[in-house]
Motif scaffolding. Structure first.
Motif, mmCIF file in Angstrom:
data_model
loop_
_atom_site.group_PDB
_atom_site.id
_atom_site.type_symbol
_atom_site.label_atom_id
_atom_site.label_comp_id
_atom_site.label_asym_id
_atom_site.label_seq_id
_atom_site.Cartn_x
_atom_site.Cartn_y
_atom_site.Cartn_z
ATOM 1 N N LEU A 336 0.898 -1.409 0.046
ATOM 2 C CA LEU A 336 0.007 -0.164 0.081
ATOM 3 C C LEU A 336 0.889 1.165 0.068
ATOM 4 O O LEU A 336 0.671 2.212 -0.901
ATOM 5 C CB LEU A 336 -0.849 -0.022 1.312
ATOM 6 C CG LEU A 336 -1.616 1.189 1.302
ATOM 7 C CD1 LEU A 336 -2.668 1.343 0.089
ATOM 8 C CD2 LEU A 336 -2.727 1.211 2.457
ATOM 9 N N LEU A 337 1.853 1.253 0.571
ATOM 10 C CA LEU A 337 2.930 2.675 0.814
ATOM 11 C C LEU A 337 3.450 2.641 -0.488
ATOM 12 O O LEU A 337 3.743 3.772 -0.931
ATOM 13 C CB LEU A 337 3.677 2.386 1.975
ATOM 14 C CG LEU A 337 3.231 2.216 3.449
ATOM 15 C CD1 LEU A 337 4.372 2.307 4.342
ATOM 16 C CD2 LEU A 337 2.110 3.446 3.585
ATOM 17 N N ASP A 338 4.017 1.375 -1.209
ATOM 18 C CA ASP A 338 4.431 1.742 -2.274
ATOM 19 C C ASP A 338 3.547 2.289 -3.669
ATOM 20 O O ASP A 338 3.776 2.883 -4.305
ATOM 21 C CB ASP A 338 4.993 0.363 -2.821
ATOM 22 C CG ASP A 338 5.684 0.448 -4.272
ATOM 23 O OD1 ASP A 338 6.569 0.780 -4.248
ATOM 24 O OD2 ASP A 338 5.351 -0.275 -5.249
ATOM 25 N N ARG A 339 2.222 1.821 -3.351
ATOM 26 C CA ARG A 339 1.238 2.252 -4.046
ATOM 27 C C ARG A 339 0.980 3.785 -3.847
ATOM 28 O O ARG A 339 0.764 4.520 -5.039
ATOM 29 C CB ARG A 339 -0.059 1.646 -3.863
ATOM 30 C CG ARG A 339 -1.483 1.906 -4.873
ATOM 31 C CD ARG A 339 -1.273 1.317 -6.237
ATOM 32 N NE ARG A 339 -2.180 1.423 -6.947
ATOM 33 C CZ ARG A 339 -2.450 1.022 -8.264
ATOM 34 N NH1 ARG A 339 -1.169 0.484 -8.879
ATOM 35 N NH2 ARG A 339 -3.539 1.258 -9.032
ATOM 36 N N LEU A 340 1.021 4.292 -2.677
ATOM 37 C CA LEU A 340 0.796 5.778 -2.338
ATOM 38 C C LEU A 340 2.195 6.471 -2.984
ATOM 39 O O LEU A 340 1.722 7.545 -3.436
ATOM 40 C CB LEU A 340 0.763 5.813 -0.994
ATOM 41 C CG LEU A 340 -0.577 5.473 -0.306
ATOM 42 C CD1 LEU A 340 -0.282 5.251 1.128
ATOM 43 C CD2 LEU A 340 -1.718 6.037 -0.811
#
Length: 362
Positions: A336-340
């Protein structure tokens, strides 16, 4: 921190800038995570932040970064759809919400998910916001919460195959990652376990012990994990010449494991091995076997799934298939943090491998 700074109140950006020998604007860029700052300057600013004891103002930082520095951890189920009683009755007052949350907190699986998420976010200065989406109204609230920017994205744990929340999040273009493959394809990243391989390990272990009259307590068959564990167990047994395996469907609760074991004993009193699709159901099965005077594993060998806190608490301690839930939750958070950080990045999946943990029950 110097006595002057202590007496002057909370350290400011100007204090950090003086300590680092750079401009206030440079400090702001480093604190807010702007990438095109020389690494040497970044390190100088970080040292100055440490020396001065400066703590960024989250509200001011959010105005600059447009980020909440918070992640929604959503436990979601199918619940009540529009047009049903929920439109005229609040779910909390009716008891629906209370029963859903009680079920969640009673299952050790969810505590392990929270542990994995918190342990990953805490060193990064971020926090999870726990939300429940057990009804259509609650799902609308989750989507609105994300749209408003109250959280930067969502980690979604669905408890029901018909849960519409993943599709709603995808349609809204919101950042999210799922724990477990969704029953219906949606363009959202997820982490999952190779469930069929885990069930194969359980079957091979029972066969290796000499069990020939085995049965299984499946998980809910409207849940992909329940289906996959049943398929993996049946297929492996069939490959070893056992075409018929009695099955009773459970609901991943200890009570459903007890009820299933009662039924299996009544219909197949000579069984000598049981695979339960999670540890809570295996715990219930062991309890019923003892009540009926069957020794575990002497008369009936029992294998569970998950390697949750219920496994070592069982008597005898439970042989089980380990699902590394904490690691999977951490990976879900990383995705998720990579997606953000890269909103245009591809949707992906990460599949973890199961492991057999041998204890006293089989």
């Amino acid at each position: 921190m110097t006595d002057d700074l202590r007496s002057a109140g909370a350290p400011t950006l100007e204090d950090v800038a003086r300590a680092a020998g750079v401009s206030r604007a440079t400090v702001s860029r480093v604190v807010n995570g702007v990438r095109n700052v020389d690494p040497v300057i970044q390190e100088a600013v970080r040292r100055a932040v440490s020396v001065t004891g400066y703590t960024p103002n989250r509200a001011a930082r959010s105005l600059v970064t447009r980020r909440a520095d918070a992640i929604a951890l959503v436990v979601s189920g199918a619940g009540v759809e529009p047009g049903a009683a929920e439109e005229s009755e609040d779910t909390t007052e009716s008891g629906e919400g209370n029963s859903f949350t009680a079920q969640v907190f009673a299952d050790p699986f969810f505590g392990r998910v929270v542990t994995g998420v918190v342990n990953y976010l805490r060193p990064r200065g971020m926090h999870p916001v726990l939300m429940f989406a057990e009804s259509s109204r609650a799902r609308e609230e989750v989507v609105a919460y994300l749209r408003q920017g109250s959280a930067d994205g969502a980690l979604v744990v669905s408890t029901h195959a018909e849960d519409p929340l993943p599709a709603l999040i995808a349609e809204a273009g919101l950042a999210a990652v799922l724990f477990a493959r969704p029953a219906r394809p949606v363009p959202v990243s997820y982490v999952d376990l190779a469930h069929q391989d885990g069930a194969r390990l359980a079957a091979e272990h029972l066969l290796g012990r000499g069990c020939r009259r085995t049965a299984t307590i499946s998980g809910p068959l409207d849940v992909p994990a329940g289906q996959a564990r049943l398929t993996g167990f049946r297929d492996t047994m069939a490959r070893h010449g056992h075409p018929y395996i009695p099955v009773v469907e459970g609901q991943f609760t200890q009570e459903s494991g007890e009820a299933a074991m009662e039924r299996l004993l009544a219909e197949h009193p000579d069984l000598d091995g049981v695979f339960a699709a999670n540890d809570l159901m295996a715990l219930g099965a062991c309890h019923v076997l003892r009540e009926h005077g069957r020794s575990v594993p002497g008369d009936v060998a029992v294998v569970g799934f998950d390697d949750s806190s219920a496994a070592p608490a069982c008597r005898p301690p439970l042989t089980t298939v380990r699902q590394p839930v904490e690691g999977m939750a951490a990976e879900m958070t990383r995705l998720l943090l990579d997606r953000l950080a890269r909103p245009d990045g591809p949707v992906t999946s990460v599949i973890f491998e199961p492991e057999l943990v041998v204890r006293g029950s089989a």
